[in-house]
Design an enzyme around this catalytic site. Structure first.
Site, PDB file in Angstrom:
ATOM      1  N   ARG A 102     -16.553  45.077 -26.676  1.00 49.27           N
ATOM      2  CA  ARG A 102     -16.853  43.895 -27.511  1.00 49.27           C
ATOM      3  C   ARG A 102     -18.369  43.808 -27.591  1.00 49.27           C
ATOM      4  O   ARG A 102     -19.046  43.678 -26.562  1.00 49.27           O
ATOM      5  CB  ARG A 102     -16.266  42.633 -26.889  1.00 49.27           C
ATOM      6  CG  ARG A 102     -16.838  41.366 -27.520  1.00 49.27           C
ATOM      7  CD  ARG A 102     -16.080  40.111 -27.160  1.00 49.27           C
ATOM      8  NE  ARG A 102     -14.785  40.091 -27.812  1.00 49.27           N
ATOM      9  CZ  ARG A 102     -14.033  38.992 -27.936  1.00 49.27           C
ATOM     10  NH1 ARG A 102     -14.444  37.843 -27.433  1.00 49.27           N
ATOM     11  NH2 ARG A 102     -12.874  39.035 -28.548  1.00 49.27           N
ATOM     12  N   GLN A 132      -7.194  41.675 -32.995  1.00 51.13           N
ATOM     13  CA  GLN A 132      -6.684  40.351 -33.337  1.00 51.13           C
ATOM     14  C   GLN A 132      -5.755  40.447 -34.546  1.00 51.13           C
ATOM     15  O   GLN A 132      -4.681  39.839 -34.569  1.00 51.13           O
ATOM     16  CB  GLN A 132      -7.862  39.404 -33.643  1.00 51.13           C
ATOM     17  CG  GLN A 132      -7.429  38.019 -34.062  1.00 51.13           C
ATOM     18  CD  GLN A 132      -6.767  37.227 -32.947  1.00 51.13           C
ATOM     19  OE1 GLN A 132      -7.294  37.120 -31.846  1.00 51.13           O
ATOM     20  NE2 GLN A 132      -5.597  36.668 -33.210  1.00 51.13           N
ATOM     21  N   CYS A 259      -7.348  32.565 -34.733  1.00 55.06           N
ATOM     22  CA  CYS A 259      -7.537  33.579 -33.682  1.00 55.06           C
ATOM     23  C   CYS A 259      -7.913  32.942 -32.345  1.00 55.06           C
ATOM     24  O   CYS A 259      -7.718  33.543 -31.303  1.00 55.06           O
ATOM     25  CB  CYS A 259      -8.609  34.566 -34.107  1.00 55.06           C
ATOM     26  SG  CYS A 259     -10.173  33.789 -34.535  1.00 55.06           S
TER      27      CYS A 259
HETATM   28  N1  NVA Z   1     -15.439  34.906 -35.478  1.00 52.43           N
HETATM   29  C1  NVA Z   1     -15.296  34.623 -34.078  1.00 52.43           C
HETATM   30  C2  NVA Z   1     -14.022  35.201 -33.563  1.00 52.43           C
HETATM   31  C3  NVA Z   1     -13.753  34.936 -32.111  1.00 52.43           C
HETATM   32  C4  NVA Z   1     -12.506  35.588 -31.640  1.00 52.43           C
HETATM   33  C5  NVA Z   1     -16.493  35.185 -33.341  1.00 52.43           C
HETATM   34  O1  NVA Z   1     -16.911  36.308 -33.638  1.00 52.43           O
HETATM   35  O2  NVA Z   1     -17.029  34.511 -32.468  1.00 52.43           O
HETATM   36  N1   CP Z   2      -9.391  35.676 -30.306  1.00 55.88           N
HETATM   37  C1   CP Z   2     -10.148  36.250 -29.368  1.00 55.88           C
HETATM   38  O1   CP Z   2     -10.575  37.387 -29.502  1.00 55.88           O
HETATM   39  O2   CP Z   2     -10.385  35.471 -28.282  1.00 55.88           O
HETATM   40  P1   CP Z   2     -11.441  35.749 -27.123  1.00 55.88           P
HETATM   41  O3   CP Z   2     -12.812  35.593 -27.726  1.00 55.88           O
HETATM   42  O4   CP Z   2     -11.152  34.702 -26.093  1.00 55.88           O
HETATM   43  O5   CP Z   2     -11.242  37.123 -26.583  1.00 55.88           O
END
Ligand code: NVA
Ligand code: CP
Length: 301
Positions: A102, A132, A259
């Site tokens: 991530r 997701q 999400c």
């Molecule tokens: N668009 C959000 C999604 C989190 C799962 C982000 O990138 O923070």
């Molecule tokens: N939806 C999602 O990816 O959640 P987290 O940021 O908690 O991993």
């Protein structure tokens, strides 16, 4: 399938095959059937951003498959002190069987795949969130039975979620409409692709997007890394909210997905969130099953 870097790398059949396996793994788990599909396999999980669902579902998923997950916070890795991703990839490829990452730039994920010699899984970048969307598609199919004739509406920021949902929905044959403020559109190349390959609408009118929708999806106005733009975004996105009034023009059996994490009172009202909580939390659970399917596809000999 060698990696999961973004959904556009997968064919429709590859996506369907992941969803079918995810359904099977969910069934096995619910019925206490335990199989070590990935006995002894090691998954490194690099996090340069916060996470609840992705971290826990990958960690538990790997454990349930008989493998071993390693949580690697970028604060503690040399990558956080500037060691190039090319070198990290080549080193970690010698210890691990796969890496989930991530991070911010999509290029970093692509580079890990280019320089490493093991499967790489995108656990969210600024550009995409394929894991997701696999869980989202699984949830839609569970509730609606198939994707045929369905319309998905996305309300809010043309962010990583919007980018990946466009690809997932269009590939599955759903129509897709996004309502976003000017200047917050999804990736331009993806818009072009969606228009050429399916029924795609982009508008700044929430009602137009949500009209007759079978699935309404939303996400935060400010994503991780955009905390400094919070105020500016609150102004830009005012009105881009999933609420009762807008949902009244959707289909009567509309599903609402998010999400998570959700900001009640911003992109979604508390009322709508709670009314659709069973769908939203099934969606969150399905992260586990969909990702286990991805891991098995990538790692099983
Ligand atoms: N668009 C959000 C999604 C989190 C799962 C982000 O990138 O923070
Ligand atoms: N939806 C999602 O990816 O959640 P987290 O940021 O908690 O991993």
């Amino acid at each position: 399938m060698k990696h999961l870097l973004k959904l556009s790398d997968l064919t429709k059949d590859e996506i369907l095959s992941i969803l079918n396996l995810a359904d099977q793994l969910k069934y096995e788990r619910k019925n206490g059937i335990h199989k070590d599909y990935l006995k002894g396999k090691k998954l490194g999980m690099i996090f340069q951003k916060a996470s609840t669902r992705t971290r826990v579902s990958f960690e538990v998923g790997m454990y349930e498959l008989g493998g071993y997950p390693l949580f690697l916070s970028s604060n503690d890795l040399q990558i956080g002190r500037g060691e190039p991703v090319q070198d990290t990839a080549r080193v970690l490829s010698r210890y691990l069987d796969a890496i989930m990452i991530r991070t911010f730039a999509q290029q970093e994920v692509e580079d890990l795949a280019k320089y490493g010699s093991i499967p790489i899984i995108n656990g969210l970048t600024d550009y995409a969130h394929p894991c997701q969307v696999l869980a989202d598609l699984m949830t839609i199919r569970e509730v609606k039975g198939s994707f045929r004739g369905l319309k998905m509406a996305f309300v809010g920021d043309g962010n990583n979620m919007a980018n990946s949902l466009i690809v997932g929905a269009i590939k599955m044959g759903m129509s897709f409409a996004i309502a976003c403020p000017e200047g917050y559109e999804p990736d331009a190349e993806l818009i072009k692709w969606a228009k050429e390959n399916g029924d795609f609408t982009i508008t700044s009118c929430v009602e137009e997007a949500v009209k007759d929708a079978d699935v309404v999806y939303t996400d935060v106005w400010a994503s991780m890394g955009q905390e400094g733009e919070k105020q500016k975004r609150e102004q830009a996105f005012a009105g881009f909210q999933v609420n009762k009034q807008y949902l009244s023009v959707a289909k009567s059996d509309v599903m609402v997905l998010h999400c998570l994490p959700a900001h009640r009172g911003e992109e979604i009202t508390d009322e709508v969130f709670e009314e659709h909580a069973s769908e939203i939390f099934e969606e969150a659970e399905n992260r586990l099953h969909a990702q286990k399917a991805v891991l098995v596809k990538l790692l099983k000999n």
